[in-house]
Structures are given as structure tokens and as C-alpha cells.
Design a protein around this motif. Sequence first.
Motif, PDB file in Angstrom:
ATOM      1  N   THR A  48       0.825  -1.199   0.000  1.00 19.79           N
ATOM      2  CA  THR A  48       0.000   0.000   0.000  1.00 19.79           C
ATOM      3  C   THR A  48       0.867   1.259   0.000  1.00 19.79           C
ATOM      4  O   THR A  48       2.054   1.227   0.354  1.00 19.79           O
ATOM      5  CB  THR A  48      -0.901   0.059   1.255  1.00 19.79           C
ATOM      6  N   PHE A  49       0.238   2.345  -0.372  1.00 21.23           N
ATOM      7  CA  PHE A  49       0.903   3.645  -0.338  1.00 21.23           C
ATOM      8  C   PHE A  49       1.352   3.975   1.077  1.00 21.23           C
ATOM      9  O   PHE A  49       2.454   4.493   1.293  1.00 21.23           O
ATOM     10  CB  PHE A  49      -0.065   4.719  -0.858  1.00 21.23           C
ATOM     11  N   GLU A  50       0.500   3.693   2.063  1.00 21.08           N
ATOM     12  CA  GLU A  50       0.826   4.013   3.457  1.00 21.08           C
ATOM     13  C   GLU A  50       2.071   3.268   3.921  1.00 21.08           C
ATOM     14  O   GLU A  50       2.918   3.845   4.621  1.00 21.08           O
ATOM     15  CB  GLU A  50      -0.362   3.681   4.364  1.00 21.08           C
ATOM     16  N   GLN A  51       2.180   2.006   3.562  1.00 17.12           N
ATOM     17  CA  GLN A  51       3.354   1.235   3.949  1.00 17.12           C
ATOM     18  C   GLN A  51       4.623   1.816   3.339  1.00 17.12           C
ATOM     19  O   GLN A  51       5.654   1.934   4.014  1.00 17.12           O
ATOM     20  CB  GLN A  51       3.194  -0.223   3.509  1.00 17.12           C
ATOM     21  N   ALA A  52       4.550   2.179   2.065  1.00 14.67           N
ATOM     22  CA  ALA A  52       5.708   2.761   1.387  1.00 14.67           C
ATOM     23  C   ALA A  52       6.082   4.110   1.984  1.00 14.67           C
ATOM     24  O   ALA A  52       7.265   4.416   2.176  1.00 14.67           O
ATOM     25  CB  ALA A  52       5.424   2.899  -0.109  1.00 14.67           C
ATOM     26  N   LEU A  53       5.066   4.916   2.291  1.00 14.32           N
ATOM     27  CA  LEU A  53       5.310   6.231   2.893  1.00 14.32           C
ATOM     28  C   LEU A  53       6.023   6.077   4.230  1.00 14.32           C
ATOM     29  O   LEU A  53       7.035   6.745   4.495  1.00 14.32           O
ATOM     30  CB  LEU A  53       3.982   6.960   3.081  1.00 14.32           C
ATOM     31  N   ALA A  54       5.511   5.200   5.088  1.00 17.26           N
ATOM     32  CA  ALA A  54       6.122   4.992   6.404  1.00 17.26           C
ATOM     33  C   ALA A  54       7.550   4.473   6.270  1.00 17.26           C
ATOM     34  O   ALA A  54       8.449   4.901   6.999  1.00 17.26           O
ATOM     35  CB  ALA A  54       5.277   4.023   7.222  1.00 17.26           C
ATOM     36  N   HIS A  55       7.761   3.574   5.328  1.00 19.24           N
ATOM     37  CA  HIS A  55       9.097   3.000   5.123  1.00 19.24           C
ATOM     38  C   HIS A  55      10.080   4.064   4.664  1.00 19.24           C
ATOM     39  O   HIS A  55      11.202   4.167   5.185  1.00 19.24           O
ATOM     40  CB  HIS A  55       9.028   1.864   4.106  1.00 19.24           C
ATOM     41  N   ARG A  56       9.669   4.868   3.686  1.00 20.72           N
ATOM     42  CA  ARG A  56      10.598   5.873   3.142  1.00 20.72           C
ATOM     43  C   ARG A  56      10.924   6.948   4.171  1.00 20.72           C
ATOM     44  O   ARG A  56      12.091   7.347   4.329  1.00 20.72           O
ATOM     45  CB  ARG A  56       9.990   6.512   1.886  1.00 20.72           C
ATOM     46  N   LEU A  57       9.916   7.421   4.890  1.00 21.71           N
ATOM     47  CA  LEU A  57      10.173   8.445   5.905  1.00 21.71           C
ATOM     48  C   LEU A  57      11.063   7.898   7.012  1.00 21.71           C
ATOM     49  O   LEU A  57      11.998   8.569   7.464  1.00 21.71           O
ATOM     50  CB  LEU A  57       8.859   8.948   6.497  1.00 21.71           C
ATOM     51  N   ALA A  58      10.791   6.676   7.458  1.00 23.19           N
ATOM     52  CA  ALA A  58      11.601   6.086   8.521  1.00 23.19           C
ATOM     53  C   ALA A  58      13.051   5.916   8.085  1.00 23.19           C
ATOM     54  O   ALA A  58      13.979   6.131   8.876  1.00 23.19           O
ATOM     55  CB  ALA A  58      11.013   4.740   8.947  1.00 23.19           C
ATOM     56  N   ALA A  59      13.249   5.553   6.813  1.00 27.27           N
ATOM     57  CA  ALA A  59      14.616   5.419   6.305  1.00 27.27           C
ATOM     58  C   ALA A  59      15.342   6.751   6.321  1.00 27.27           C
ATOM     59  O   ALA A  59      16.542   6.815   6.640  1.00 27.27           O
ATOM     60  CB  ALA A  59      14.586   4.840   4.891  1.00 27.27           C
ATOM     61  N   ARG A  60      14.632   7.824   5.976  1.00 26.24           N
ATOM     62  CA  ARG A  60      15.258   9.147   5.981  1.00 26.24           C
ATOM     63  C   ARG A  60      15.543   9.637   7.400  1.00 26.24           C
ATOM     64  O   ARG A  60      16.513  10.360   7.635  1.00 26.24           O
ATOM     65  CB  ARG A  60      14.350  10.177   5.274  1.00 26.24           C
ATOM     66  N   LEU A  61      14.701   9.256   8.348  1.00 26.09           N
ATOM     67  CA  LEU A  61      14.802   9.748   9.725  1.00 26.09           C
ATOM     68  C   LEU A  61      15.661   8.849  10.618  1.00 26.09           C
ATOM     69  O   LEU A  61      15.898   9.178  11.787  1.00 26.09           O
ATOM     70  CB  LEU A  61      13.406   9.877  10.336  1.00 26.09           C
ATOM     71  N   ASP A  62      16.124   7.752  10.091  1.00 24.84           N
ATOM     72  CA  ASP A  62      16.910   6.777  10.861  1.00 24.84           C
ATOM     73  C   ASP A  62      18.087   7.430  11.578  1.00 24.84           C
ATOM     74  O   ASP A  62      18.791   8.274  11.025  1.00 24.84           O
ATOM     75  CB  ASP A  62      17.422   5.704   9.898  1.00 24.84           C
ATOM     76  N   HIS A  63      18.288   7.044  12.830  1.00 23.26           N
ATOM     77  CA  HIS A  63      19.381   7.595  13.636  1.00 23.26           C
ATOM     78  C   HIS A  63      19.694   6.618  14.759  1.00 23.26           C
ATOM     79  O   HIS A  63      18.852   5.788  15.131  1.00 23.26           O
ATOM     80  CB  HIS A  63      18.970   8.967  14.205  1.00 23.26           C
ATOM     81  N   ASP A  64      20.884   6.724  15.325  1.00 24.84           N
ATOM     82  CA  ASP A  64      21.253   5.848  16.438  1.00 24.84           C
ATOM     83  C   ASP A  64      20.314   6.016  17.629  1.00 24.84           C
ATOM     84  O   ASP A  64      20.081   5.063  18.389  1.00 24.84           O
ATOM     85  CB  ASP A  64      22.691   6.132  16.881  1.00 24.84           C
ATOM     86  N   ASP A  65      19.787   7.223  17.808  1.00 21.03           N
ATOM     87  CA  ASP A  65      18.879   7.455  18.938  1.00 21.03           C
ATOM     88  C   ASP A  65      17.595   6.631  18.807  1.00 21.03           C
ATOM     89  O   ASP A  65      17.127   6.028  19.785  1.00 21.03           O
ATOM     90  CB  ASP A  65      18.507   8.938  19.023  1.00 21.03           C
ATOM     91  N   VAL A  66      17.004   6.674  17.623  1.00 19.82           N
ATOM     92  CA  VAL A  66      15.770   5.920  17.344  1.00 19.82           C
ATOM     93  C   VAL A  66      15.913   5.333  15.945  1.00 19.82           C
ATOM     94  O   VAL A  66      15.999   6.077  14.960  1.00 19.82           O
ATOM     95  CB  VAL A  66      14.510   6.810  17.418  1.00 19.82           C
TER      96      VAL A  66
END
Length: 275
Positions: A48-66
Motif C-alpha cells: 500500500t501507499f501508506e506502507q511505502a510512505l512509512a518505510h521511506r520516511l523512517a529510512a530518511r529519519l533513521d538515527h542511532d537514537d531511534v
Amino acid sequence: MSISAKKSAQIKTVDPVWEAVMAGARQIVAAEPSLANMAISSILNHDTFEQALAHRLAARLDHDDVSADLIRQAFAETLIDAPEIGENARVDLAATLERDPACHRAIEPLLFFKGYQAIQTHRFAHAMFKAGRRDFALYLQSRSSQVFQVDINPAAPIGKGIMLDHGTGFVVGETAVIGDNVSLMQNVTLGGTGKSDQDRHPKIGNGVLIGAGAKVLGNIKVGDCSRVGAGSVVLKEVPPRVTVAGVPAKVIGEAGCAQPALVMDQMVLVHDLNA
């Protein structure tokens, strides 16, 4: 199930935005093998679009903290209670494709445009903020500011059909409100005045265009379908369907069209400012 019921179910599952995004991903895989893994993991591996959106944003926001996995899980939980995030993200994507002449395919904002990605991150942060997850919302604001150079307080509600072009330097304060079908350029500030913790930020109406570098300060309303010239400093209420420009900004004429946000014309003539 009757034939009509089957047809109705099929109609409900049609998602033209998602279909267009997937078509763009397939084009990338075919034309640019070095980006194939990104296109597959970000888009084609999802249902789904929602799954892809969440995946892409999370990949961009990835950090050692979270980690990206924890962010993705939080987004999935948030979508259960706030499914409107996906619908609004679709409308924002369509708005970007329609209004930005540099955007040629539906996949481009989702994969590459940080203005679009920052607005969608804020949508998740705002939903979490309303659900009582204040700390996670504030973390997303902080991380989005680092990654996208866009700083939007998670308390601020934002309508649908938003086009944030470039995004760099966009700042929105806690009690600001942005309506539907608004177009915003880089380095726009919707800021407060003074140290009061009360309602102190601008309220942007529907169909508004705010040009690059404009500053709108204080608890003032920018009326529906108005236009704020680039570099302006707005300190007083803006009536609907007018153009304001200058430092401080003043009304220099009509907006020039029914919905400036859709036309994206930031041009303000010198003789208008001197009038």
C-alpha cells in the motif's frame, strides 16, 4: 456476492496515486540499476501507499537514537488511529505534481523531495502529539529539522493539498494553523511575537500562496486565496483574495487569480510596491 457488489469492492480498492508511484518505481529499476534497490525496498516491496510512505520516511529519519525500525513501527501504529494521514499525503503528492514544474512523476516527491517528506513527517508527529505521545512527536520535529531543514511544531494543524517547494528554512510555530490547498516556498516563517504562551502564531487560510523568504508574524489571519510576495514581512491581517508585499507588507492589489496557490505566480511588479 452479487456482480454489482464485486464491482463495488473493486472500485474501492483502486488507488491511482499508488499505481502511479509503483509505475515510477518500475521505471527507475529499468532505467537506473544503481537505484533499483532503493526503488524496490522503498516502493515495490510494499502493498500500500501508506506502507511505502512509512518505510521511506523512517529510512530518511533513521538515527542511532531511534532506529528506522522503531520509527516505522510507531508510524504503523499511528496510521491505525489516524488513517487520514495516508489520504492527506496522497492529496499533497497530487498537489506537488500539479503545481511544481520540476516534478514529472508521482514517485519523485515520495522518494526525493524533502519538502514533501517533511510535511508527511509532520502529519505523523501531529497525530502522535494529539494522541498523547508528545515526546515522540517532539523527537520527530527535531529529527525532521536536522534531516530536511524544516521545523514545524507538532501541535500545529496543517490542512491537505499542501505544496512545500524546496522546504529549506521553513519554520512553523506551535499555535499556527495552515488551511487546505496552500503553497509555500523556501525560507517562509510563520512565527510568533513576544513570550506569551497563548495563541501567538499566524492562521493561514485556504488557497494561499506564500512566496520565498516571507515572514508572517503574530496571531494574524492571512485570508483565503491571498498572495504574499517573496521577502515580505507580514505584521497585520491580510484580507481574502489580495496581494500583499513589502517590509512591512501592505495590500498592493488583487490576488490576480481565484486560487494563487494553484498558479504559483510570485511575481510582484516594482510599480505595484511603489503605488
